[in-house]
Scaffold this active site. Structure first.
Site, PDB file in Angstrom:
ATOM      1  N   ARG A  36     -52.051 -32.484 113.314  1.00 32.72           N
ATOM      2  CA  ARG A  36     -52.901 -32.374 114.308  1.00 32.72           C
ATOM      3  C   ARG A  36     -52.847 -33.236 115.454  1.00 32.72           C
ATOM      4  O   ARG A  36     -53.173 -32.752 116.677  1.00 32.72           O
ATOM      5  CB  ARG A  36     -54.589 -32.859 113.652  1.00 32.72           C
ATOM      6  CG  ARG A  36     -54.914 -31.587 112.777  1.00 32.72           C
ATOM      7  CD  ARG A  36     -56.173 -32.207 111.865  1.00 32.72           C
ATOM      8  NE  ARG A  36     -56.805 -31.025 111.608  1.00 32.72           N
ATOM      9  CZ  ARG A  36     -58.216 -30.945 110.556  1.00 32.72           C
ATOM     10  NH1 ARG A  36     -58.677 -32.186 110.757  1.00 32.72           N
ATOM     11  NH2 ARG A  36     -58.516 -29.930 110.280  1.00 32.72           N
ATOM     12  N   LYS A 197     -63.521 -23.853  96.231  1.00 34.71           N
ATOM     13  CA  LYS A 197     -65.023 -23.859  96.147  1.00 34.71           C
ATOM     14  C   LYS A 197     -65.256 -22.188  96.576  1.00 34.71           C
ATOM     15  O   LYS A 197     -65.525 -21.851  97.713  1.00 34.71           O
ATOM     16  CB  LYS A 197     -65.569 -24.859  97.184  1.00 34.71           C
ATOM     17  CG  LYS A 197     -65.966 -26.024  96.401  1.00 34.71           C
ATOM     18  CD  LYS A 197     -67.181 -26.899  96.978  1.00 34.71           C
ATOM     19  CE  LYS A 197     -68.016 -27.297  96.142  1.00 34.71           C
ATOM     20  NZ  LYS A 197     -69.108 -28.024  96.710  1.00 34.71           N
ATOM     21  N   GLY A 345     -57.592 -26.912 104.983  1.00 38.08           N
ATOM     22  CA  GLY A 345     -56.869 -28.215 104.840  1.00 38.08           C
ATOM     23  C   GLY A 345     -55.635 -28.165 103.808  1.00 38.08           C
ATOM     24  O   GLY A 345     -54.464 -28.472 104.210  1.00 38.08           O
ATOM     25  N   GLY A 368     -63.016 -25.287 107.711  1.00 36.33           N
ATOM     26  CA  GLY A 368     -64.472 -24.794 107.960  1.00 36.33           C
ATOM     27  C   GLY A 368     -64.393 -24.011 109.063  1.00 36.33           C
ATOM     28  O   GLY A 368     -65.029 -23.015 109.214  1.00 36.33           O
TER      29      GLY A 368
HETATM   30  P1  ADP Z   1     -58.264 -25.186 101.711  1.00 38.15           P
HETATM   31  O1  ADP Z   1     -58.687 -26.445 101.832  1.00 38.15           O
HETATM   32  O2  ADP Z   1     -56.957 -24.754 101.934  1.00 38.15           O
HETATM   33  O3  ADP Z   1     -59.541 -24.512 102.011  1.00 38.15           O
HETATM   34  P2  ADP Z   1     -59.510 -25.655  99.198  1.00 38.15           P
HETATM   35  O4  ADP Z   1     -60.218 -27.050  99.487  1.00 38.15           O
HETATM   36  O5  ADP Z   1     -60.733 -24.509  98.790  1.00 38.15           O
HETATM   37  O6  ADP Z   1     -58.617 -25.189 100.227  1.00 38.15           O
HETATM   38  O7  ADP Z   1     -59.068 -25.956  97.614  1.00 38.15           O
HETATM   39  C1  ADP Z   1     -57.552 -26.444  97.414  1.00 38.15           C
HETATM   40  C2  ADP Z   1     -57.400 -27.023  96.257  1.00 38.15           C
HETATM   41  O8  ADP Z   1     -57.596 -26.084  95.244  1.00 38.15           O
HETATM   42  C3  ADP Z   1     -56.064 -27.668  96.043  1.00 38.15           C
HETATM   43  O9  ADP Z   1     -56.072 -28.992  95.901  1.00 38.15           O
HETATM   44  C4  ADP Z   1     -55.625 -27.096  94.667  1.00 38.15           C
HETATM   45  O10 ADP Z   1     -55.141 -28.090  93.786  1.00 38.15           O
HETATM   46  C5  ADP Z   1     -56.873 -26.648  94.099  1.00 38.15           C
HETATM   47  N1  ADP Z   1     -56.806 -25.489  93.204  1.00 38.15           N
HETATM   48  C6  ADP Z   1     -56.006 -24.273  93.487  1.00 38.15           C
HETATM   49  N2  ADP Z   1     -56.278 -23.530  92.119  1.00 38.15           N
HETATM   50  C7  ADP Z   1     -56.750 -24.290  91.375  1.00 38.15           C
HETATM   51  C8  ADP Z   1     -56.852 -24.192  89.871  1.00 38.15           C
HETATM   52  N3  ADP Z   1     -56.460 -22.889  89.228  1.00 38.15           N
HETATM   53  N4  ADP Z   1     -57.680 -24.890  88.985  1.00 38.15           N
HETATM   54  C9  ADP Z   1     -58.080 -26.094  89.796  1.00 38.15           C
HETATM   55  N5  ADP Z   1     -57.705 -26.457  91.115  1.00 38.15           N
HETATM   56  C10 ADP Z   1     -56.784 -25.608  91.752  1.00 38.15           C
HETATM   57 MG    MG Z   2     -59.807 -28.228 101.115  1.00 33.36          MG
END
Ligand code: ADP
Ligand code: MG
Length: 403
Positions: A36, A197, A345, A368
């Site tokens: 960043r 989420k 992220g 976000g």
């Molecule tokens: P981003 O930040 O890219 O939007 P998120 O914050 O929604 O993504 O989710 C990222 C996290 O999801 C990662 O740290 C990863 O470890 C976790 N994750 C992905 N698949 C699984 C799973 N099947 N069970 C638990 N955690 C998971």
């Molecule tokens: Mg995240």
């Protein structure tokens, strides 16, 4: 319509720049990933070249209106200084007499970084007096913090009332790359969603099920969809409150769910693991990655895409045993000839980890913010730039020049 940075004659003027230096730091405040900071360089270097006085401000983490020493921006200033090969001054607050004094001592071409904005609770409250204090340092305001644009906070929102305000090069780049995905994606348009989420991503899922040709769902997010379909997912992470929402999509032909997965006997890096069909997850096991058949299915869809948007890892990619889903899908996206955009992220973290970021058409600095933008929502900070343009378009030359 809003101003671009080149619309302002910034020579010998004080320019307040909101950057997004909300970077991952370790317990000693050391910067772990400086992407960043690097992304903000074009705007900063431009202002240096134009001989403006450059006042940078950012938030870092969630100090919730209190001073948290670990979240000071000192190490960020040091990293920025290394990257620019130029001194970056740093003050210990973002408003107040000490800041006024430091800013008044700056000469054209010099740079100062103010302290973490969120040490003051007024920042997140979009407080007008706080914004006015910030604005008092400068003649112009530049918003280059795309990652903060979905928030109506003082340093990106209220402040635009008080200064002629424009978008920096990074903000422009983000909007230029994301807009086609919202308005006219080349088809087939494939969206790959994962991560944890569902509740955070509801808006964007709903939008993409309408606008995309295929939505591939992996990661923990897919467990909620599989459970909604009546599949036993054992101890896998499920968002119970989102099951009804997920039910609406499970029979949609555009939505592609995993057919197999990598399961673990506990949520740990060295857990025992196995690959099973999605129907064979045992009660006390949990799915931590998508399986090889799913990878194959997802890759086949990605291969034909003309546009791909990816948000959310396919599994717990931080742990080697559960990282192949994410690395294989990331590789397939990076290899494809489509317009390919990634955001989020951990998604960006994964692209960096697998050294694929450079192969993408665009990697968004905003998780976000990119999701809200692609949902079709107007970002409050961008709307604020539009209002500022209307307010100041007839008198942008009416500012004081530093002697
Ligand atoms: P981003 O930040 O890219 O939007 P998120 O914050 O929604 O993504 O989710 C990222 C996290 O999801 C990662 O740290 C990863 O470890 C976790 N994750 C992905 N698949 C699984 C799973 N099947 N069970 C638990 N955690 C998971
Ligand atoms: Mg995240």
């Amino acid at each position: 319509m809003f101003f671009g940075i080149e619309d302002f004659d910034v020579k010998n003027k004080r320019v307040l720049v909101r950057v997004d230096f909300n970077v991952p730091v370790n317990d000693n405040g050391l910067v772990i990933d400086d992407s960043r900071i690097k992304e903000a360089l074009p705007t900063i270097e431009y202002l240096v070249k134009k001989k403006a006085v450059i006042i940078l401000m950012s938030h870092l983490g969630r100090p919730d209106g209190k001073v948290v020493d670990k979240l000071r921006l000192n190490k960020v200033a040091e990293r920025l200084s290394e990257l620019l090969r130029k001194e970056v001054k740093k003050v210990d607050d973002c408003v107040g007499d000490s800041v006024v004094k430091a800013v008044n001592n700056l000469k054209p071409g010099e740079i100062i970084l103010l302290e973490n904005l969120r040490f003051h609770s007024e920042e997140e409250k979009d407080d007008e007096d706080f914004a006015k204090k910030l604005s008092s340092f400068a003649d112009f305001f530049v918003n280059d913090a795309f990652g903060a644009c979905h928030r109506a906070h003082a340093s990106v929102h209220a402040i635009t009332e008080f200064l002629p305000s424009c978008a920096g090069f990074l903000l422009e780049k983000e909007l230029t790359n994301l807009t086609p995905l919202l308005e006219a994606p080349k088809r087939p348009f494939v969206v790959v969603l994962g991560g944890v989420k569902v509740s955070d991503k509801i808006g964007v899922i709903t939008k993409f099920v309408e606008s995309a040709d295929k939505v591939l769902v992996g990661g923990a997010m897919s467990n909620t969809f599989l459970k909604a379909k009546g599949i036993n997912v054992g101890l896998s992470k499920v968002e119970g409150s989102q099951l009804d929402f997920a039910k609406k999509f499970v029979d949609n032909k555009k939505v592609v769910l995993p057919v197999d997965c990598v399961i673990a006997d506990r949520f740990e890096e060295d857990a025992s693991s196995d690959v099973v069909d999605i129907k064979d997850i045992e009660d006390d096991w949990l799915a931590l990655d998508i399986g090889p058949e799913t990878i194959k299915n997802f890759k086949a869809v990605i291969k034909d895409a003309k546009t791909v948007f990816w948000n959310g890892p396919m599994g717990v990619f931080e742990w080697k045993k559960f990282s192949s889903g994410t690395s294989e899908i990331a590789k397939a996206i990076a290899k494809s000839k489509a317009v390919k955009v990634g955001g989020g992220g951990e998604t960006v973290e994964a692209l960096n980890k697998f050294k694929l970021a450079k192969k993408m058409t665009h990697v968004s600095t905003g998780g976000g913010a990119s999701l809200e933008f692609l949902e079709g929502k107007k970002l409050p900070a961008v709307t604020a730039l539009e209002s500022s343009y209307e307010k100041f378009k007839n008198n942008i030359k009416n500012v004081t020049t530093i002697k």
